[in-house]
Design a protein around this motif. Structure first.
Motif, PDB file in Angstrom:
ATOM      1  N   MET A   1     -32.733 -52.009 -94.130  1.00 19.20           N
ATOM      2  CA  MET A   1     -33.340 -52.989 -95.023  1.00 19.20           C
ATOM      3  C   MET A   1     -34.360 -52.282 -95.896  1.00 19.20           C
ATOM      4  O   MET A   1     -35.198 -51.547 -95.406  1.00 19.20           O
ATOM      5  CB  MET A   1     -33.994 -54.076 -94.177  1.00 19.20           C
ATOM      6  N   SER A   2     -34.336 -52.538 -97.185  1.00 16.86           N
ATOM      7  CA  SER A   2     -35.269 -51.889 -98.105  1.00 16.86           C
ATOM      8  C   SER A   2     -36.638 -52.560 -98.051  1.00 16.86           C
ATOM      9  O   SER A   2     -36.804 -53.646 -97.526  1.00 16.86           O
ATOM     10  CB  SER A   2     -34.727 -51.962 -99.539  1.00 16.86           C
ATOM     11  N   ASP A   3     -37.635 -51.893 -98.648  1.00 14.87           N
ATOM     12  CA  ASP A   3     -38.971 -52.464 -98.752  1.00 14.87           C
ATOM     13  C   ASP A   3     -39.008 -53.645 -99.712  1.00 14.87           C
ATOM     14  O   ASP A   3     -40.013 -54.330 -99.819  1.00 14.87           O
ATOM     15  CB  ASP A   3     -39.972 -51.398 -99.239  1.00 14.87           C
ATOM     16  N   HIS A   4     -37.930 -53.864-100.440  1.00 19.34           N
ATOM     17  CA  HIS A   4     -37.901 -54.939-101.420  1.00 19.34           C
ATOM     18  C   HIS A   4     -37.498 -56.267-100.797  1.00 19.34           C
ATOM     19  O   HIS A   4     -37.316 -57.245-101.491  1.00 19.34           O
ATOM     20  CB  HIS A   4     -36.956 -54.603-102.572  1.00 19.34           C
ATOM     21  N   GLY A   5     -37.344 -56.312 -99.480  1.00 17.95           N
ATOM     22  CA  GLY A   5     -37.088 -57.577 -98.815  1.00 17.95           C
ATOM     23  C   GLY A   5     -35.626 -57.820 -98.520  1.00 17.95           C
ATOM     24  O   GLY A   5     -34.774 -56.957 -98.650  1.00 17.95           O
ATOM     25  N   TYR A   6     -35.343 -59.005 -98.101  1.00 20.73           N
ATOM     26  CA  TYR A   6     -34.042 -59.443 -97.652  1.00 20.73           C
ATOM     27  C   TYR A   6     -33.021 -59.352 -98.772  1.00 20.73           C
ATOM     28  O   TYR A   6     -33.186 -59.969 -99.821  1.00 20.73           O
ATOM     29  CB  TYR A   6     -34.167 -60.885 -97.139  1.00 20.73           C
ATOM     30  N   GLN A   7     -31.981 -58.563 -98.553  1.00 21.02           N
ATOM     31  CA  GLN A   7     -30.881 -58.394 -99.510  1.00 21.02           C
ATOM     32  C   GLN A   7     -31.373 -58.099-100.928  1.00 21.02           C
ATOM     33  O   GLN A   7     -30.820 -58.574-101.906  1.00 21.02           O
ATOM     34  CB  GLN A   7     -29.982 -59.623 -99.509  1.00 21.02           C
ATOM     35  N   GLY A   8     -32.475 -57.334-101.041  1.00 22.90           N
ATOM     36  CA  GLY A   8     -32.971 -56.930-102.347  1.00 22.90           C
ATOM     37  C   GLY A   8     -33.792 -57.974-103.076  1.00 22.90           C
ATOM     38  O   GLY A   8     -34.199 -57.754-104.202  1.00 22.90           O
ATOM     39  N   LEU A   9     -34.035 -59.119-102.476  1.00 25.71           N
ATOM     40  CA  LEU A   9     -34.844 -60.166-103.106  1.00 25.71           C
ATOM     41  C   LEU A   9     -36.257 -60.068-102.567  1.00 25.71           C
ATOM     42  O   LEU A   9     -36.478 -60.155-101.363  1.00 25.71           O
ATOM     43  CB  LEU A   9     -34.260 -61.554-102.811  1.00 25.71           C
ATOM     44  N   ASN A  10     -37.247 -59.920-103.432  1.00 20.97           N
ATOM     45  CA  ASN A  10     -38.594 -59.660-102.952  1.00 20.97           C
ATOM     46  C   ASN A  10     -39.361 -60.901-102.502  1.00 20.97           C
ATOM     47  O   ASN A  10     -40.484 -60.789-102.043  1.00 20.97           O
ATOM     48  CB  ASN A  10     -39.411 -58.852-103.966  1.00 20.97           C
ATOM     49  N   HIS A  11     -38.779 -62.097-102.602  1.00 17.41           N
ATOM     50  CA  HIS A  11     -39.433 -63.296-102.076  1.00 17.41           C
ATOM     51  C   HIS A  11     -39.000 -63.600-100.643  1.00 17.41           C
ATOM     52  O   HIS A  11     -39.265 -64.680-100.128  1.00 17.41           O
ATOM     53  CB  HIS A  11     -39.171 -64.505-102.966  1.00 17.41           C
ATOM     54  N   PHE A  12     -38.330 -62.630-100.005  1.00 10.48           N
ATOM     55  CA  PHE A  12     -37.936 -62.763 -98.607  1.00 10.48           C
ATOM     56  C   PHE A  12     -38.354 -61.514 -97.863  1.00 10.48           C
ATOM     57  O   PHE A  12     -38.237 -60.405 -98.380  1.00 10.48           O
ATOM     58  CB  PHE A  12     -36.412 -62.939 -98.482  1.00 10.48           C
ATOM     59  N   ASP A  13     -38.840 -61.690 -96.644  1.00 12.91           N
ATOM     60  CA  ASP A  13     -39.188 -60.518 -95.846  1.00 12.91           C
ATOM     61  C   ASP A  13     -37.924 -59.949 -95.205  1.00 12.91           C
ATOM     62  O   ASP A  13     -36.820 -60.466 -95.418  1.00 12.91           O
ATOM     63  CB  ASP A  13     -40.276 -60.846 -94.817  1.00 12.91           C
ATOM     64  N   ALA A  14     -38.065 -58.880 -94.430  1.00  8.21           N
ATOM     65  CA  ALA A  14     -36.907 -58.194 -93.837  1.00  8.21           C
ATOM     66  C   ALA A  14     -36.103 -59.117 -92.928  1.00  8.21           C
ATOM     67  O   ALA A  14     -34.900 -58.928 -92.753  1.00  8.21           O
ATOM     68  CB  ALA A  14     -37.364 -56.949 -93.074  1.00  8.21           C
ATOM     69  N   GLY A  15     -36.730 -60.137 -92.363  1.00  8.81           N
ATOM     70  CA  GLY A  15     -36.036 -61.081 -91.496  1.00  8.81           C
ATOM     71  C   GLY A  15     -35.445 -62.272 -92.218  1.00  8.81           C
ATOM     72  O   GLY A  15     -34.831 -63.133 -91.599  1.00  8.81           O
ATOM     73  N   GLY A  16     -35.653 -62.359 -93.522  1.00 11.79           N
ATOM     74  CA  GLY A  16     -35.091 -63.458 -94.300  1.00 11.79           C
ATOM     75  C   GLY A  16     -36.032 -64.637 -94.506  1.00 11.79           C
ATOM     76  O   GLY A  16     -35.645 -65.626 -95.103  1.00 11.79           O
ATOM     77  N   ALA A  17     -37.275 -64.532 -94.020  1.00  4.43           N
ATOM     78  CA  ALA A  17     -38.233 -65.624 -94.201  1.00  4.43           C
ATOM     79  C   ALA A  17     -38.838 -65.569 -95.610  1.00  4.43           C
ATOM     80  O   ALA A  17     -39.136 -64.489 -96.121  1.00  4.43           O
ATOM     81  CB  ALA A  17     -39.342 -65.541 -93.157  1.00  4.43           C
ATOM     82  N   ALA A  18     -39.028 -66.736 -96.200  1.00  2.00           N
ATOM     83  CA  ALA A  18     -39.621 -66.806 -97.533  1.00  2.00           C
ATOM     84  C   ALA A  18     -41.078 -66.361 -97.488  1.00  2.00           C
ATOM     85  O   ALA A  18     -41.786 -66.584 -96.505  1.00  2.00           O
ATOM     86  CB  ALA A  18     -39.541 -68.236 -98.064  1.00  2.00           C
ATOM     87  N   ARG A  19     -41.512 -65.703 -98.576  1.00  2.00           N
ATOM     88  CA  ARG A  19     -42.902 -65.258 -98.673  1.00  2.00           C
ATOM     89  C   ARG A  19     -43.300 -65.170-100.134  1.00  2.00           C
ATOM     90  O   ARG A  19     -42.459 -65.010-101.013  1.00  2.00           O
ATOM     91  CB  ARG A  19     -43.091 -63.895 -98.027  1.00  2.00           C
ATOM     92  N   MET A  20     -44.599 -65.267-100.379  1.00  2.00           N
ATOM     93  CA  MET A  20     -45.119 -64.992-101.709  1.00  2.00           C
ATOM     94  C   MET A  20     -45.426 -63.498-101.744  1.00  2.00           C
ATOM     95  O   MET A  20     -46.107 -62.979-100.865  1.00  2.00           O
ATOM     96  CB  MET A  20     -46.388 -65.799-102.000  1.00  2.00           C
ATOM     97  N   VAL A  21     -44.939 -62.816-102.736  1.00  7.74           N
ATOM     98  CA  VAL A  21     -45.106 -61.373-102.851  1.00  7.74           C
ATOM     99  C   VAL A  21     -46.584 -61.034-103.039  1.00  7.74           C
ATOM    100  O   VAL A  21     -47.285 -61.700-103.815  1.00  7.74           O
ATOM    101  CB  VAL A  21     -44.277 -60.831-104.040  1.00  7.74           C
ATOM    102  N   ASP A  22     -47.054 -60.023-102.342  1.00 12.41           N
ATOM    103  CA  ASP A  22     -48.438 -59.549-102.488  1.00 12.41           C
ATOM    104  C   ASP A  22     -48.511 -58.672-103.736  1.00 12.41           C
ATOM    105  O   ASP A  22     -47.903 -57.608-103.799  1.00 12.41           O
ATOM    106  CB  ASP A  22     -48.856 -58.757-101.254  1.00 12.41           C
TER     107      ASP A  22
END
Length: 169
Positions: free
Chosen positions: A1-22
């Protein structure tokens, strides 16, 4: 998994949970976004708008204010959008015969994140306002073609949609 989050989308963490990008580590830069959309309508509806004959009042004046207000509220409307300070918002219209109102929003800030969502929100709400004010005479109006046409600032640089010129405001 990349540092850019779930499947390359940066509004998801590595586990697939939604997050606001820091964005705290990003540099402040001047950022501009321009979005565009349109409302298709019957020719008679466009004529009513153009001559100020809509019973609810100045359609484009009200739609302009609604679009500006919407840009300012984007961080409250879009779950992962950051609340940001805007330094400028313009909403403009072009009437095209036989029955089209084009809408353009230009949004500016100096900050850590872009204003694409604010520009897109401004266009959409301006279009919805046109619909609301004219629906008594034309329920077949269609709001569509909402798109980003230009953006500058930030690490990703400049985006220009091919074939689209920004209107002077």
């Amino acid at each position: 998994m990349s540092d850019h989050g779930y499947q390359g989308l940066n509004h998801f963490d590595a586990g697939g949970a939604a997050r606001m990008v820091d964005i705290s580590g990003k540099d402040d830069t001047v950022r501009v976004a321009v979005a565009r959309g349109e409302v298709l309508m019957q020719p008679g509806t466009l004529e009513l708008i153009d001559r100020g004959g809509v019973a609810k009042g100045d359609v484009l004046g009200v739609a302009r204010v609604a679009g500006i207000m919407a840009a300012k509220e984007t961080g409250r409307l879009i779950p992962m959008a950051h609340p940001i300070t805007l330094t400028g918002v313009n909403v403009d219209f072009r009437l095209q015969r036989p029955g089209r109102v084009q809408i353009q929003a230009r949004v500016r800030t100096t900050g850590k994140t872009g204003v694409e969502m604010e520009a897109l929100t401004a266009v959409t709400v301006a279009g919805l306002t046109i619909y609301d004010m004219c629906k008594a005479v034309d329920r077949e109006m269609v709001l569509g073609q909402v798109r980003l046409v230009h953006k500058t600032g930030g690490k990703s640089g400049t985006f220009e949609r091919e074939g689209e010129q920004i209107w002077d405001t």
